[in-house]
Scaffold this active site. Structure first.
Site, PDB file in Angstrom:
ATOM      1  N   MET A  37       0.845  -1.196   0.000  1.00 28.14           N
ATOM      2  CA  MET A  37       0.000   0.000   0.000  1.00 28.14           C
ATOM      3  C   MET A  37       0.879   1.245   0.000  1.00 28.14           C
ATOM      4  O   MET A  37       0.421   2.347   0.299  1.00 28.14           O
ATOM      5  CB  MET A  37      -0.949  -0.006   1.193  1.00 28.14           C
ATOM      6  CG  MET A  37      -1.907  -1.199   1.145  1.00 28.14           C
ATOM      7  SD  MET A  37      -3.451  -0.963   2.014  1.00 28.14           S
ATOM      8  CE  MET A  37      -2.886  -0.670   3.661  1.00 28.14           C
ATOM      9  N   GLY A  43      10.930  -2.836   5.415  1.00 28.67           N
ATOM     10  CA  GLY A  43      10.182  -4.103   5.360  1.00 28.67           C
ATOM     11  C   GLY A  43       9.796  -4.425   3.925  1.00 28.67           C
ATOM     12  O   GLY A  43       9.990  -5.555   3.451  1.00 28.67           O
ATOM     13  N   HIS A  44       9.277  -3.427   3.215  1.00 25.66           N
ATOM     14  CA  HIS A  44       8.915  -3.638   1.810  1.00 25.66           C
ATOM     15  C   HIS A  44      10.168  -3.950   0.982  1.00 25.66           C
ATOM     16  O   HIS A  44      10.141  -4.801   0.080  1.00 25.66           O
ATOM     17  CB  HIS A  44       8.267  -2.380   1.218  1.00 25.66           C
ATOM     18  CG  HIS A  44       6.981  -1.980   1.880  1.00 25.66           C
ATOM     19  ND1 HIS A  44       6.835  -0.797   2.571  1.00 25.66           N
ATOM     20  CD2 HIS A  44       5.782  -2.601   1.936  1.00 25.66           C
ATOM     21  CE1 HIS A  44       5.602  -0.707   3.027  1.00 25.66           C
ATOM     22  NE2 HIS A  44       4.938  -1.788   2.667  1.00 25.66           N
ATOM     23  N   ASP A 157       2.378  -8.942   9.233  1.00 21.12           N
ATOM     24  CA  ASP A 157       0.951  -9.186   9.038  1.00 21.12           C
ATOM     25  C   ASP A 157       0.722 -10.701   8.997  1.00 21.12           C
ATOM     26  O   ASP A 157       0.268 -11.250   7.990  1.00 21.12           O
ATOM     27  CB  ASP A 157       0.486  -8.519   7.737  1.00 21.12           C
ATOM     28  CG  ASP A 157       0.702  -7.017   7.796  1.00 21.12           C
ATOM     29  OD1 ASP A 157       0.146  -6.382   8.700  1.00 21.12           O
ATOM     30  OD2 ASP A 157       1.445  -6.482   6.957  1.00 21.12           O
ATOM     31  N   GLN A 160      -2.806 -11.935   8.127  1.00 18.52           N
ATOM     32  CA  GLN A 160      -3.083 -11.745   6.698  1.00 18.52           C
ATOM     33  C   GLN A 160      -2.393 -12.843   5.880  1.00 18.52           C
ATOM     34  O   GLN A 160      -2.984 -13.439   4.975  1.00 18.52           O
ATOM     35  CB  GLN A 160      -2.564 -10.366   6.272  1.00 18.52           C
ATOM     36  CG  GLN A 160      -2.473 -10.166   4.772  1.00 18.52           C
ATOM     37  CD  GLN A 160      -2.086  -8.744   4.410  1.00 18.52           C
ATOM     38  OE1 GLN A 160      -2.922  -7.869   4.408  1.00 18.52           O
ATOM     39  NE2 GLN A 160      -0.829  -8.504   4.069  1.00 18.52           N
ATOM     40  N   ARG A 194       2.657   2.970   8.965  1.00 22.05           N
ATOM     41  CA  ARG A 194       1.878   3.759   9.928  1.00 22.05           C
ATOM     42  C   ARG A 194       2.745   4.397  11.015  1.00 22.05           C
ATOM     43  O   ARG A 194       2.286   5.310  11.701  1.00 22.05           O
ATOM     44  CB  ARG A 194       0.807   2.882  10.585  1.00 22.05           C
ATOM     45  CG  ARG A 194      -0.336   2.513   9.650  1.00 22.05           C
ATOM     46  CD  ARG A 194      -1.448   1.789  10.396  1.00 22.05           C
ATOM     47  NE  ARG A 194      -2.657   1.709   9.612  1.00 22.05           N
ATOM     48  CZ  ARG A 194      -3.030   0.648   8.901  1.00 22.05           C
ATOM     49  NH1 ARG A 194      -2.281  -0.436   8.865  1.00 22.05           N
ATOM     50  NH2 ARG A 194      -4.159   0.657   8.216  1.00 22.05           N
TER      51      ARG A 194
END
Ligand code: PAF
Length: 299
Positions: A37, A43-44, A157, A160, A194
């Protein structure tokens, strides 16, 4: 399609991306997919690193998916920075960056919903009703558009990831799901887009989340019962931060069932809310010689 830099290709329409990634044309070239997102962090970039090691082409998507946000959640305030994301993705070696608009992804949404597995009732699913329906909807759309050989998801996550693994298995989706360990700040806070919405004092306090989980995992390894562990983790966070506990849970992983003797992997997970920012984190432990130890491979 247009080119934002000499290396990375930024694509905004489904049609152009599908044309580009057509399996007949790409022949034996493998595609690794990193759905995000945006507001990229290490992390990405770690997902990209894993994807690059295992595939010929790396495709990343950036789409803040309205379908997975409930009323009153942070869809509007979710951090966004297109130019910064393009630069970071380019530096990390992403080949194709897919940045669709909401209209492109949901032009005439018929309201069809996907009912996730029972794992979606636990943890975040309990406090975010419908969240995982929205995640599965966009993930299925993205899988159909990109048709990746492998897809990369972070263990932060963890719920998820467990739900998506079940979905891929139950629906015989072609992509292989690859679990990628959590990346943490120096003080242990799990990297998250976030985190930028925390005030300076909340940011300092948020490090107590991982410290609490570590205490919990040590207690479990020492044979303490789940109820005592959950209480201690909650107490630690409450006494070391202004965060409000949404949940602290202890379940099997990836089934997310109550822990019973013989469980192979267990997850100690929590969600904590700081003003408008809700953070999640977890530690997964697996049995080694009959004792539970933090699963370093997954963390
Ligand atoms: O993990 C995320 O960033 C999102 O939930 C995902 C998988 C990209 C779907 O919108």
């Amino acid at each position: 399609m247009y080119v934002d830099s000499p290396d990375i290709e930024v694509i905004e329409t489904i049609q152009e991306l599908q044309k580009k990634l057509n399996r007949n044309e790409r022949k034996n070239t493998t595609v690794g997919f990193v759905p995000t997102m945006g507001y990229l962090h290490e992390g990405h970039l770690s997902l990209v690193k894993h994807a690059k090691e295992q595939n010929d082409i790396v495709v990343m998507s950036i789409f803040v998916n309205p379908a997975q946000f409930g009323p009153g959640e942070d869809f509007e305030s979710y951090p966004r920075d297109r130019e910064r994301d393009i630069r970071l993705a380019n530096e990390a070696g992403v080949d194709i960056l897919f940045i669709p608009t909401v209209d492109e992804m949901y032009p005439a949404d018929g309201g069809v919903r996907i009912l996730p597995a029972k794992q979606a009732h636990e943890l975040c699913g309990a406090s975010r009703p419908g969240h995982f329906d929205g995640v599965l909807k966009v993930v299925l759309k993205l899988f159909n558009i990109v048709d990746p050989d492998r897809s990369y998801f972070g263990m932060k996550d963890a719920q998820q990831l467990a739900i998506i693994e079940t979905f891929v298995r139950d629906f015989n989706l072609r992509t292989v799901i690859v679990r990628v360990p959590i990346v943490r700040e120096e003080d242990g806070l799990a990297k998250s887009s976030r985190n930028v919405n925390l005030t300076p004092s909340e940011r300092t306090e948020a490090a107590s989340i991982y410290r609490a989980l570590q205490i919990g995992s040590e207690m479990f390894a020492a044979g303490e019962i789940p109820e005592a562990i959950k209480q201690r983790v909650s107490d630690f966070i409450v006494s070391n931060s202004s965060g409000m506990i949404d949940y602290v849970e202890f379940l099997t992983y990836p089934g997310l069932d109550p822990v019973t003797d013989g469980a192979q992997e267990v997850i100690l997970a929590c969600a904590v809310k700081f003003s408008s920012t809700r953070l999640i984190d977890n530690i997964i432990m697996s049995t080694k010689d009959g004792t539970y130890v933090p699963n370093d491979d997954e963390q």
